[in-house]
Design a protein around this motif. Structure first.
Motif, mmCIF file in Angstrom:
data_model
loop_
_atom_site.group_PDB
_atom_site.id
_atom_site.type_symbol
_atom_site.label_atom_id
_atom_site.label_comp_id
_atom_site.label_asym_id
_atom_site.label_seq_id
_atom_site.Cartn_x
_atom_site.Cartn_y
_atom_site.Cartn_z
ATOM 1 N N LEU A 2 39.305 42.572 48.611
ATOM 2 C CA LEU A 2 39.474 42.000 47.174
ATOM 3 C C LEU A 2 39.730 40.427 47.602
ATOM 4 N N LEU A 3 40.535 40.336 48.472
ATOM 5 C CA LEU A 3 40.741 38.811 48.919
ATOM 6 C C LEU A 3 39.386 38.149 49.342
ATOM 7 N N LEU A 4 38.666 38.747 50.229
ATOM 8 C CA LEU A 4 37.369 38.146 50.479
ATOM 9 C C LEU A 4 36.486 38.068 49.415
ATOM 10 N N ALA A 5 36.460 39.158 48.428
ATOM 11 C CA ALA A 5 35.461 38.847 47.301
ATOM 12 C C ALA A 5 35.885 37.564 46.608
ATOM 13 N N ARG A 6 37.228 37.483 46.057
ATOM 14 C CA ARG A 6 37.616 36.106 45.494
ATOM 15 C C ARG A 6 37.455 34.922 46.116
ATOM 16 N N LEU A 7 37.652 35.000 47.584
ATOM 17 C CA LEU A 7 37.518 33.905 48.319
ATOM 18 C C LEU A 7 36.042 33.503 48.546
ATOM 19 N N ASP A 36 33.519 39.494 38.263
ATOM 20 C CA ASP A 36 33.074 38.022 38.332
ATOM 21 C C ASP A 36 34.358 37.634 39.185
ATOM 22 N N PRO A 37 33.978 37.664 40.594
ATOM 23 C CA PRO A 37 34.981 37.019 41.529
ATOM 24 C C PRO A 37 34.982 35.413 41.342
ATOM 25 N N GLU A 38 33.911 34.878 40.984
ATOM 26 C CA GLU A 38 33.763 33.454 41.168
ATOM 27 C C GLU A 38 34.438 32.880 39.787
ATOM 28 N N ALA A 39 34.452 33.562 38.618
ATOM 29 C CA ALA A 39 34.923 32.924 37.514
ATOM 30 C C ALA A 39 36.634 33.587 37.282
ATOM 31 N N SER A 40 36.772 34.388 37.860
ATOM 32 C CA SER A 40 38.182 34.926 37.714
ATOM 33 C C SER A 40 39.340 33.922 37.950
ATOM 34 N N LYS A 41 40.126 34.045 37.134
ATOM 35 C CA LYS A 41 41.369 33.265 37.281
ATOM 36 C C LYS A 41 42.619 33.814 37.792
ATOM 37 N N THR A 42 42.595 35.055 37.873
ATOM 38 C CA THR A 42 43.831 35.888 38.176
ATOM 39 C C THR A 42 44.424 35.583 39.631
ATOM 40 N N SER A 43 45.581 35.165 39.649
ATOM 41 C CA SER A 43 46.046 34.908 40.999
ATOM 42 C C SER A 43 46.396 36.138 41.852
ATOM 43 N N LEU A 44 46.172 35.831 43.164
ATOM 44 C CA LEU A 44 46.218 36.979 44.088
ATOM 45 C C LEU A 44 47.687 37.362 44.124
ATOM 46 N N ARG A 45 48.566 36.564 43.609
ATOM 47 C CA ARG A 45 50.199 36.945 43.493
ATOM 48 C C ARG A 45 50.170 38.226 42.772
ATOM 49 N N ALA A 46 49.216 38.493 41.628
ATOM 50 C CA ALA A 46 49.232 39.504 40.952
ATOM 51 C C ALA A 46 49.106 40.883 41.645
ATOM 52 N N PHE A 47 48.625 41.102 42.935
ATOM 53 C CA PHE A 47 48.364 42.018 43.644
ATOM 54 C C PHE A 47 49.406 41.960 44.851
#
Length: 320
Positions: free
Chosen positions: A113-118, A179-190
């Protein structure tokens, strides 16, 4: 009675042993009761209810994830639509162990999940920059590799209002994967926080690297030619300025020398005039002697009448 005492002691020992657990330094223990989180155990000796409680040990140290973990090259396009192969790593740590456990308990891999968002954020940021901007390491420049990594880290961590603790984990994961490119959800949520993002290496694909390097060489040759022309121009300007200064200095020296010679000639003329006015006959005699001295040098031939006044001081006067 004695026969019952021994099994009872063994049972008590077994219960005591199963009730004690140790959390090592650098880890945390998530205590579950009927698969529900009830507390978080810090490093040290702890107790639990046998048969009801279970403990999941989670690594609390800073972890590093490389882009090559999935054995695939990460390819991005810059603003010039040139493909780049980027090798990077990200350092992260768990800040909310309960939230982190809820994420992995649902079968989700936090590193994936981290790599996808990154990758999504890097794709968006690299797409705004040119090759020169990405290579630039200046912290002061907003268009540079360092500022890019800072923006990516901030985007992954998000702000406080983007950390939605009450939203179900599955929904947040699905939104992030969709949509990992447009997502604004913070990784702190995980339950995790990104500490640092670093680009280790940027390469061009072999198919295009030759043409790109050739273009870069041509650009550098143009720059070098302009620099050389600028140097020649400045050299000519310096030489012209030096020639002008030399001409001015020589002209001033010539003017001063002529003025000095004029003053000397005037003084000499005045001296001659003063001497001539005091004794005209003696002055005429001296002038004639100098004329004789300058005239009778070498093998020059002079045709002058003997009666000329030029020889007046060479004639012998007869006695009367």
């Amino acid at each position: 009675m004695r026969k019952l005492l021994i099994p009872l002691v063994l049972i008590l020992i077994g219960v005591l042993v199963s009730s004690v657990y140790v959390i090592e330094e650098g880890t945390r223990g998530v205590v579950l009761r009927f698969n529900k989180i009830i507390e978080l155990s810090t490093p040290g000796l702890h107790f639990k209810i046998p048969g009801m409680d279970s403990v999941k040990v989670i690594d609390a140290k800073i972890q590093t994830t490389n882009s090559s973990n999935n054995n695939r090259e990460q390819r991005f396009f810059n603003v010039q639509k040139k493909e780049l192969i980027v090798d990077y790593f990200v350092q992260w740590k768990i800040v909310d162990f309960n939230r982190y456990y809820e994420t992995i308990a649902g079968g989700n891999n936090v590193e994936d999940l981290l790599l996808a968002r990154l990758n999504g954020r890097l794709r968006a940021e690299i797409g705004k920059l040119s090759n020169e901007d990405i290579i630039n390491d200046s912290n002061a420049d907003t268009k540079s590799r360092n500022s890019l990594m800072i923006r990516v880290k901030d985007a992954l961590n998000g702000t406080h209002h983007e950390t939605v603790d009450n939203t179900p984990i599955d929904k947040l994961v699905n939104d992030a994967k969709k949509d990992p490119e447009a997502s604004k959800t913070s990784l702190r949520a995980f339950g995790v926080e990104v500490i640092d993002v670093r680009i280790k290496k940027i390469n061009f694909p072999d198919a295009v690297s030759g043409s790109i390097y050739a273009r870069m060489r041509a650009e550098r040759e143009v720059i070098a030619r302009d620099k050389r022309f600028e140097g020649v121009k400045k050299a000519e300007e310096t030489r012209a300025s030096a020639t002008l200064q030399a001409t001015k200095i020589l002209s001033e020296a010539e003017r001063q020398s002529r003025a000095t010679r004029g003053e000397g000639d005037a003084n000499a003329a005045k001296l001659y005039a003063d001497a001539f006015s005091k004794d005209k006959e003696f002055f005429s005699f001296i002038r004639s002697l100098k004329a004789y001295e300058q005239s009778f040098v070498g093998n020059d031939v002079m045709v002058i009448s003997p009666d000329s006044e030029f020889f007046q001081y060479m004639k012998l006067k007869s006695d009367k």
